[in-house]
Design a protein around this motif. Structure first.
Motif, PDB file in Angstrom:
ATOM      1  N   PHE A 172       0.812  -1.107   0.161  1.00 20.11           N
ATOM      2  CA  PHE A 172      -0.095  -0.194  -0.088  1.00 20.11           C
ATOM      3  C   PHE A 172       0.829   1.303   0.014  1.00 20.11           C
ATOM      4  O   PHE A 172       0.609   2.249  -0.646  1.00 20.11           O
ATOM      5  CB  PHE A 172      -0.761   0.160   1.248  1.00 20.11           C
ATOM      6  N   GLN A 173       2.032   1.184   0.717  1.00 16.64           N
ATOM      7  CA  GLN A 173       2.885   2.367   0.718  1.00 16.64           C
ATOM      8  C   GLN A 173       3.530   2.669  -0.507  1.00 16.64           C
ATOM      9  O   GLN A 173       3.433   3.757  -1.161  1.00 16.64           O
ATOM     10  CB  GLN A 173       4.109   2.133   1.716  1.00 16.64           C
ATOM     11  N   GLU A 174       3.806   1.790  -1.417  1.00 12.88           N
ATOM     12  CA  GLU A 174       4.394   1.737  -2.778  1.00 12.88           C
ATOM     13  C   GLU A 174       3.405   2.465  -3.666  1.00 12.88           C
ATOM     14  O   GLU A 174       3.604   3.213  -4.696  1.00 12.88           O
ATOM     15  CB  GLU A 174       4.934   0.411  -3.185  1.00 12.88           C
ATOM     16  N   LEU A 175       2.262   1.811  -3.694  1.00 14.95           N
ATOM     17  CA  LEU A 175       0.883   2.418  -4.468  1.00 14.95           C
ATOM     18  C   LEU A 175       0.800   3.721  -4.184  1.00 14.95           C
ATOM     19  O   LEU A 175       0.717   4.553  -5.070  1.00 14.95           O
ATOM     20  CB  LEU A 175      -0.514   1.624  -4.000  1.00 14.95           C
ATOM     21  N   SER A 176       0.787   4.202  -2.832  1.00 16.87           N
ATOM     22  CA  SER A 176       0.606   5.524  -2.646  1.00 16.87           C
ATOM     23  C   SER A 176       1.744   6.578  -3.198  1.00 16.87           C
ATOM     24  O   SER A 176       1.634   7.759  -3.397  1.00 16.87           O
ATOM     25  CB  SER A 176      -0.025   5.816  -1.031  1.00 16.87           C
ATOM     26  N   ARG A 177       2.822   5.967  -2.897  1.00 18.41           N
ATOM     27  CA  ARG A 177       4.112   6.986  -3.494  1.00 18.41           C
ATOM     28  C   ARG A 177       4.039   6.953  -4.779  1.00 18.41           C
ATOM     29  O   ARG A 177       4.340   7.949  -5.399  1.00 18.41           O
ATOM     30  CB  ARG A 177       5.363   6.036  -2.996  1.00 18.41           C
ATOM     31  N   GLY A 178       3.264   6.108  -5.540  1.00 19.97           N
ATOM     32  CA  GLY A 178       3.228   6.283  -7.107  1.00 19.97           C
ATOM     33  C   GLY A 178       2.436   7.272  -7.360  1.00 19.97           C
ATOM     34  O   GLY A 178       2.397   8.065  -8.129  1.00 19.97           O
ATOM     35  N   ILE A 179       1.143   7.258  -6.633  1.00 22.17           N
ATOM     36  CA  ILE A 179       0.348   8.402  -6.616  1.00 22.17           C
ATOM     37  C   ILE A 179       0.985   9.727  -6.522  1.00 22.17           C
ATOM     38  O   ILE A 179       0.209  10.867  -7.141  1.00 22.17           O
ATOM     39  CB  ILE A 179      -1.047   8.143  -5.821  1.00 22.17           C
ATOM     40  N   VAL A 180       1.592   9.825  -5.317  1.00 17.32           N
ATOM     41  CA  VAL A 180       2.196  11.059  -4.891  1.00 17.32           C
ATOM     42  C   VAL A 180       2.949  11.555  -5.770  1.00 17.32           C
ATOM     43  O   VAL A 180       3.090  12.554  -6.415  1.00 17.32           O
ATOM     44  CB  VAL A 180       3.031  11.079  -3.699  1.00 17.32           C
ATOM     45  N   GLY A 181       3.608  10.625  -6.515  1.00 15.77           N
ATOM     46  CA  GLY A 181       4.644  10.888  -7.749  1.00 15.77           C
ATOM     47  C   GLY A 181       3.927  11.361  -8.798  1.00 15.77           C
ATOM     48  O   GLY A 181       4.466  12.547  -9.586  1.00 15.77           O
ATOM     49  N   LEU A 182       2.811  10.644  -9.313  1.00 12.86           N
ATOM     50  CA  LEU A 182       2.080  11.248 -10.441  1.00 12.86           C
ATOM     51  C   LEU A 182       1.364  12.728 -10.119  1.00 12.86           C
ATOM     52  O   LEU A 182       1.351  13.617 -11.067  1.00 12.86           O
ATOM     53  CB  LEU A 182       0.890  10.475 -10.359  1.00 12.86           C
ATOM     54  N   ASN A 183       0.872  12.820  -8.899  1.00 12.22           N
ATOM     55  CA  ASN A 183       0.638  14.491  -8.705  1.00 12.22           C
ATOM     56  C   ASN A 183       1.657  15.388  -8.516  1.00 12.22           C
ATOM     57  O   ASN A 183       1.444  16.633  -8.993  1.00 12.22           O
ATOM     58  CB  ASN A 183      -0.100  14.165  -7.237  1.00 12.22           C
TER      59      ASN A 183
END
Length: 104
Positions: free
Chosen positions: A43-54
């Motif tokens: 879940f942390q890696e998924l959220s880091r991906g979304i943060v990078g996308l934002n």
């Protein structure tokens, strides 16, 4: 599901939500037997991906300031002219002055 995904404003965040939901459901049904630290890392890696996308979206959506671009070009032109004069003043050989201007 694909028609719903085509109508959403933010498809990437919707896909991440679907993946998180599928992971949780698979964990509850014992389809995947993973320890909690590994699952939380997922879940942390998924959220880091979304943060990078934002972060990328912020860079894309905020335009580069025009006055800053003009100032940058003006300073490059000043540097180009001043380097030639400084090379001509400090170096006596035209050959070394041209090489210095090229590399500086």
């Amino acid at each position: 599901h694909l028609l719903f995904l085509a109508d959403t404003n933010d498809r990437c965040e919707m896909l991440v939500q679907w993946m998180q939901r599928l992971i949780v459901e698979a964990q509850q049904k014992k389809v995947i037997c993973v320890d909690s630290p590994i699952l939380s890392r997922t879940f942390q890696e998924l959220s880091r991906g979304i943060v990078g996308l934002n972060n990328v979206r912020k860079i894309r959506d905020i335009p580069f300031p025009f006055p800053y671009a003009q100032l940058h070009v003006a300073l490059l032109l000043v540097h180009w002219v001043v380097t030639a004069f400084m090379a001509a003043f400090y170096v006596r050989s035209w050959w070394w002055a041209s090489i210095m201007c090229f590399f500086v």
